[in-house]
Design an enzyme around this catalytic site. Structure first.
Site, PDB file in Angstrom:
ATOM      1  N   PRO A  89     -10.866 -57.236  -4.624  1.00 51.25           N
ATOM      2  CA  PRO A  89     -11.205 -57.982  -3.323  1.00 51.25           C
ATOM      3  C   PRO A  89     -12.817 -57.242  -2.971  1.00 51.25           C
ATOM      4  O   PRO A  89     -13.485 -58.142  -2.278  1.00 51.25           O
ATOM      5  CB  PRO A  89     -10.301 -57.961  -2.306  1.00 51.25           C
ATOM      6  CG  PRO A  89      -9.134 -57.465  -2.927  1.00 51.25           C
ATOM      7  CD  PRO A  89      -9.695 -56.614  -4.061  1.00 51.25           C
ATOM      8  N   GLU A 116      -1.715 -50.638  -4.079  1.00 56.01           N
ATOM      9  CA  GLU A 116      -2.763 -50.778  -3.027  1.00 56.01           C
ATOM     10  C   GLU A 116      -4.156 -50.528  -3.664  1.00 56.01           C
ATOM     11  O   GLU A 116      -5.123 -50.493  -2.863  1.00 56.01           O
ATOM     12  CB  GLU A 116      -2.647 -49.585  -2.038  1.00 56.01           C
ATOM     13  CG  GLU A 116      -1.232 -50.057  -1.043  1.00 56.01           C
ATOM     14  CD  GLU A 116      -1.245 -51.666  -0.693  1.00 56.01           C
ATOM     15  OE1 GLU A 116      -0.114 -52.108  -1.013  1.00 56.01           O
ATOM     16  OE2 GLU A 116      -2.198 -51.997  -0.019  1.00 56.01           O
ATOM     17  N   ASP A 169     -19.651 -79.070 -18.119  1.00 55.17           N
ATOM     18  CA  ASP A 169     -18.798 -78.652 -17.207  1.00 55.17           C
ATOM     19  C   ASP A 169     -19.597 -78.431 -15.821  1.00 55.17           C
ATOM     20  O   ASP A 169     -20.827 -78.496 -16.072  1.00 55.17           O
ATOM     21  CB  ASP A 169     -18.287 -77.075 -17.512  1.00 55.17           C
ATOM     22  CG  ASP A 169     -17.315 -77.135 -18.522  1.00 55.17           C
ATOM     23  OD1 ASP A 169     -16.835 -78.329 -19.061  1.00 55.17           O
ATOM     24  OD2 ASP A 169     -16.806 -76.089 -19.081  1.00 55.17           O
TER      25      ASP A 169
HETATM   26  N1  LIG Z   1     -10.244 -61.612  -4.916  1.00 53.25           N
HETATM   27  C1  LIG Z   1      -9.967 -60.954  -6.128  1.00 53.25           C
HETATM   28  O1  LIG Z   1     -10.458 -60.845  -7.075  1.00 53.25           O
HETATM   29  C2  LIG Z   1      -8.608 -59.987  -6.189  1.00 53.25           C
HETATM   30  C3  LIG Z   1      -8.537 -58.853  -7.144  1.00 53.25           C
HETATM   31  C4  LIG Z   1      -7.218 -58.168  -7.196  1.00 53.25           C
HETATM   32  C5  LIG Z   1      -6.296 -58.234  -6.325  1.00 53.25           C
HETATM   33  N2  LIG Z   1      -5.189 -57.630  -6.094  1.00 53.25           N
HETATM   34  C6  LIG Z   1      -5.185 -56.278  -7.047  1.00 53.25           C
HETATM   35  C7  LIG Z   1      -6.044 -55.139  -6.186  1.00 53.25           C
HETATM   36  C8  LIG Z   1      -7.085 -54.647  -6.966  1.00 53.25           C
HETATM   37  C9  LIG Z   1      -7.974 -53.698  -6.410  1.00 53.25           C
HETATM   38  C10 LIG Z   1      -7.617 -53.336  -5.238  1.00 53.25           C
HETATM   39  C11 LIG Z   1      -6.688 -53.726  -4.394  1.00 53.25           C
HETATM   40  C12 LIG Z   1      -5.753 -54.724  -4.900  1.00 53.25           C
HETATM   41  N3  LIG Z   1      -4.911 -55.486  -4.131  1.00 53.25           N
HETATM   42  C13 LIG Z   1      -3.535 -54.848  -4.566  1.00 53.25           C
HETATM   43  C14 LIG Z   1      -2.366 -55.515  -3.667  1.00 53.25           C
HETATM   44  O2  LIG Z   1      -2.738 -55.436  -2.280  1.00 53.25           O
HETATM   45  C15 LIG Z   1      -3.931 -56.043  -1.922  1.00 53.25           C
HETATM   46  C16 LIG Z   1      -4.804 -55.505  -2.685  1.00 53.25           C
HETATM   47  N4  LIG Z   1      -6.527 -59.190  -5.243  1.00 53.25           N
HETATM   48  C17 LIG Z   1      -7.757 -59.982  -5.197  1.00 53.25           C
END
Ligand SMILES: NC(=O)c1ccc(NCc2ccccc2N2CCOCC2)nc1
Length: 248
Positions: A89, A116, A169
């Protein structure tokens, strides 16, 4: 193109890459996809890949060493250099322009976080860039990895037959416009009739109508994607004409 995915769920990646365009491309050797599981590189009889976070707080953090050994094995499997891309994220939002950039590479390694996330020291030492699919939270990076595998595979030469050309596309054009509407049989249906121009056989008029629909649709639904200053004179005329028709 070779893609290696570091994930605690390699079977997920295998499944998502076995179908459709990606499956066919893999069969035809346009894509080589390999999964690597950090758990296979974890020491000790519990084969730990995660542990509690320093500083307290909920959840667990993925440990450095299993990932480090796993990534080293993945890198060693092929001489081609590969960027290590972390799906998170906190990453740069994925766009079709970025997809085109990645699709041109000989190889890349996708790193999927769970729990996490991953110990920051591993990220600082090993990650080339972080990419986000969008501003939402998933339970792991694997869906993001599957999206990137699909999007870059479609752009591999020969992956799409003529019938499925990626050129039409959405986002594909120079300005990245949205796609036009599509229709097929029957021409007459209780839910409406196919626009006459599409059945006219006049290919210039059809191409113009499709361009006009892409411009109008982009202007109405995603004005953030449309830089009207970059439009050609012809496109500006088409868009203006379509806006007036809609305004009636
Ligand atoms: N937007 C995106 O590309 C996206 C990508 C991965 C993802 N999750 C794996 C993750 C990966 C890295 C850090 C935290 C987390 N998470 C683990 C579970 O808890 C929340 C944070 N979420 C959303």
């Amino acid at each position: 193109m070779r893609i290696d995915v570091v994930t605690l769920f390699p079977e997920f990646m295998a499944q998502s890459a076995a179908l459709g365009v990606v499956g066919r491309a893999a069969e035809r050797g346009l894509l080589e996809l390999h999964g690597w599981n950090p758990r296979d590189y974890a020491e000790g009889n519990y084969r730990r890949v995660d542990d509690r976070p320093f500083g307290g707080g909920p959840g667990m953090v993925m440990l450095i060493e299993p990932l480090r050994a796993c990534l080293a094995a993945a890198k060693a499997a092929d001489p081609a250099p590969a960027p290590v891309i972390y799906l998170s994220p906190q990453g740069t939002p994925l766009t079709q322009a970025k997809v085109r950039e990645l699709a041109a590479l000989p190889r890349m390694i996708l790193l999927c976080g769970r729990y996490e996330g991953i110990d920051e020291r591993f990220l600082e030492a090993e990650v080339t860039e972080e990419i986000s699919l969008g501003d939402y939270v998933l339970s792991g990076g694997e869906l993001g990895a599957a999206v990137i595998v699909d999007a870059v595979t479609r752009l591999q030469e020969g992956a799409l037959g003529d019938a499925e050309s990626a050129a039409q596309d959405s986002f594909e054009g120079p300005q990245g416009l949205l796609d036009c509407p599509h229709y097929s049989h029957p021409a007459q249906h209780e839910w409406g009739t196919v626009p006459d121009v599409l059945r006219s056989g006049n290919h210039a008029a059809i191409a113009r109508w499709r361009r006009q629909q892409s411009l109008l649709r982009t202007a109405l639904r995603r004005p953030d994607l449309l830089d009207e200053g970059q439009l050609s004179k012809a496109d500006r005329v088409l868009l203006e004409q379509a806006r007036q028709a809609v305004a009636k």
